[in-house]
Design an enzyme around this catalytic site. Structure first.
Site, PDB file in Angstrom:
ATOM      1  N   HIS A  46       0.914  -1.136  -0.307  1.00  0.00           N
ATOM      2  CA  HIS A  46       0.023  -0.619  -0.071  1.00  0.00           C
ATOM      3  C   HIS A  46       1.038   1.639   0.158  1.00  0.00           C
ATOM      4  O   HIS A  46       0.963   2.054   0.745  1.00  0.00           O
ATOM      5  CB  HIS A  46      -0.863   0.050   1.200  1.00  0.00           C
ATOM      6  CG  HIS A  46      -2.518   0.917   1.437  1.00  0.00           C
ATOM      7  ND1 HIS A  46      -2.993   0.983   2.178  1.00  0.00           N
ATOM      8  CD2 HIS A  46      -1.981   2.002   0.384  1.00  0.00           C
ATOM      9  CE1 HIS A  46      -3.964   2.139   1.888  1.00  0.00           C
ATOM     10  NE2 HIS A  46      -3.291   2.640   0.873  1.00  0.00           N
ATOM     11  N   ASP A  95       0.874   2.496   3.530  1.00  0.00           N
ATOM     12  CA  ASP A  95       0.160   3.849   2.670  1.00  0.00           C
ATOM     13  C   ASP A  95       0.691   5.175   2.719  1.00  0.00           C
ATOM     14  O   ASP A  95       0.082   6.201   3.248  1.00  0.00           O
ATOM     15  CB  ASP A  95      -1.168   4.429   4.015  1.00  0.00           C
ATOM     16  CG  ASP A  95      -2.222   4.986   3.122  1.00  0.00           C
ATOM     17  OD1 ASP A  95      -2.429   5.284   1.881  1.00  0.00           O
ATOM     18  OD2 ASP A  95      -3.007   5.157   4.305  1.00  0.00           O
TER      19      ASP A  95
HETATM   20 ZN   LIG Z   1      -7.080   4.134   1.953  1.00  0.00          ZN
END
Ligand SMILES: [Zn+2]
Length: 433
Positions: free
Chosen positions: A59, A304
């Site tokens: 991610h 992320d």
């Molecule tokens: Zn997200």
């Protein structure tokens, strides 16, 4: 090359101990105690260091194409190398959005030229990530998409999510879901709670995330399609996923270092550099995320990594975009907050950074088994260092961890048997090409 004297940890093979590793032609050729150097072989001394499979981050946002004032394939992949990540999966919210096979093919061509680690991409679940019409999953898979995600945008309708899980399930790829019912956001993407109230903001309750997590595990159960839940931030979501796994639902999930480290109190100190989506939540939520990592409910650690420029982040809490960068602090936060704190064993932590995330997106990565790609991370589990964003390889600086002291520091990163990072420096591509 021979990597000598390190403590090898390969959770995929339940292997832990003092071993030497021989690399040849980009692969792991041999692993054993006391291998002796062959004539002309380069020896890397790993005494006192841990030798593990290269980390896999499923991610990240490299903002390339189209948003390269924030990050590029070149800068993002160098940040990955510096953080010990040898494979990363980019999200589809580039400009244009990754929703056409030609864009995905062009992405891989450029990544091969410009990136210093293995870079993959997902494709959008819906055209333009607009939440209305599904993309052509089969064509996108053929072009190399590692899965499907509208990350940044939750899938608004249950009907569309059901179709996506059926389609992706037939192709053997996951639907990777950013969860949050946006009709429950009062004004700003911060946690609805005392910190938001002190800042005079309305916020977004954890229930917004929980509602969609519940919906999507029900739909995964209904369709048999694999749903992967991104950046789980709330205690109730952890409980819903745990219960779904007990029922045999094909669900996996990830947690970010910021969600297992910080509460929404960080907003009071760090302002927009602590604004992310889903937001930082309460201490009880952080404890539940840690418990979820410990008991296997949350399979993987993912960063992320979401670069934004200082100007964008200076727009104030309400206006600033969500997200922080994470590749270069992930190991230190994992080691300090989870391993040193006794939440995870070293093997569990390494598993969640290597073969477990690789398996979610079907990458044959994350192991040191002879014959495997020689993607290797070597780190000092005892080195303590202070986070200095000025030294990041990322083009962006948006982090709430500046000045934080962390234990666990990457020393070497090898991709396909070649050193791409050594003692603080990313080696330029020409040097190892
Ligand atoms: Zn997200």
């Amino acid at each position: 090359m021979l990597i000598k004297g390190g403590l090898v940890l390969d959770p995929a093979n339940a292997l832990q101990g003092r071993y030497d590793l021989r690399l040849k032609a980009g692969k792991i050729a041999a692993l054993g105690p006391e291998l002796s150097a062959e004539p002309g072989e380069e020896v890397l001394d790993a005494q006192g260091l841990m030798v593990v499979p290269g980390f896999v981050d499923i991610h990240v946002h490299f903002r390339d194409p189209g948003l390269t004032h924030k990050e590029t394939l070149a800068s993002g992949s160098r940040a990955a190398a510096a953080g010990g990540f040898t494979s990363v999966v980019c999200m589809a919210n580039t400009k244009p959005v990754m929703d056409e096979p030609e864009l995905v093919r062009a992405f891989y061509k450029r990544a091969a030229r410009e990136a210093v680690v293995h870079v993959y991409t997902v494709a959008g679940v819906t055209r333009g990530l607009a939440g209305e019409e599904l993309t052509d999953f089969a064509a996108l898979k053929a072009a190399g998409a590692a899965g499907f995600s509208d990350d940044g945008n939750p899938i608004p309708s249950a009907r569309l999510m059901r179709q996506a899980l059926e389609e992706a399930g037939r192709l053997g790829l996951p639907v990777i879901a950013h969860e949050g019912d946006l009709s429950l956001v009062a004004d700003t993407i911060v946690n609805e709670g005392t910190a938001a109230a002190r800042l005079g903001l309305g916020g977004m309750p954890a229930a917004a995330e929980d509602i969609q997590v519940a919906r999507d595990v029900l739909l995964a159960g209904l369709t048999g399609g694999h749903v992967h839940i991104q950046h789980v931030s709330s205690a109730r979501s952890v409980a819903i996923i745990r219960a779904a796994k007990v029922r045999g639902v094909p669900v996996t999930a990830e947690a970010t270092p910021h969600h297992f480290t910080l509460t929404d109190e960080a907003l009071l100190t760090w302002g927009a550099d602590a604004k992310m989506n889903p937001p930082l939540r309460s201490a009880a939520d952080v404890a539940a995320v840690r418990q979820g990592l410990a008991d296997g409910t949350l399979d993987a650690i993912a960063t992320d990594h979401a670069p934004h420029t200082p100007t964008e982040k200076a727009a104030g809490l309400a206006q600033a975009p969500s997200g922080i960068i994470g590749l270069e602090t992930a190991l230190g936060l994992t080691w300090t907050e989870l391993v040193q704190a006794g939440v995870l064993t070293p093997a569990q932590a390494v598993a969640k950074l290597t073969y477990l995330p690789a398996r979610i997106v079907g990458l044959a990565k994350g192991t040191l088994r002879p014959g495997a790609d020689a993607d290797i991370t070597i780190f000092d589990p005892n080195a303590t260092w202070e986070v200095d964003p000025a030294r990041f390889y990322s083009q962006s600086r948006n982090t709430p961890f500046a000045g934080r002291r962390l234990t666990g520091q990457v020393r070497y990163t090898l991709v396909g048997g070649r050193l791409v990072y050594a003692n603080g420096t990313v080696l330029e591509k020409e040097a190892f090409a």
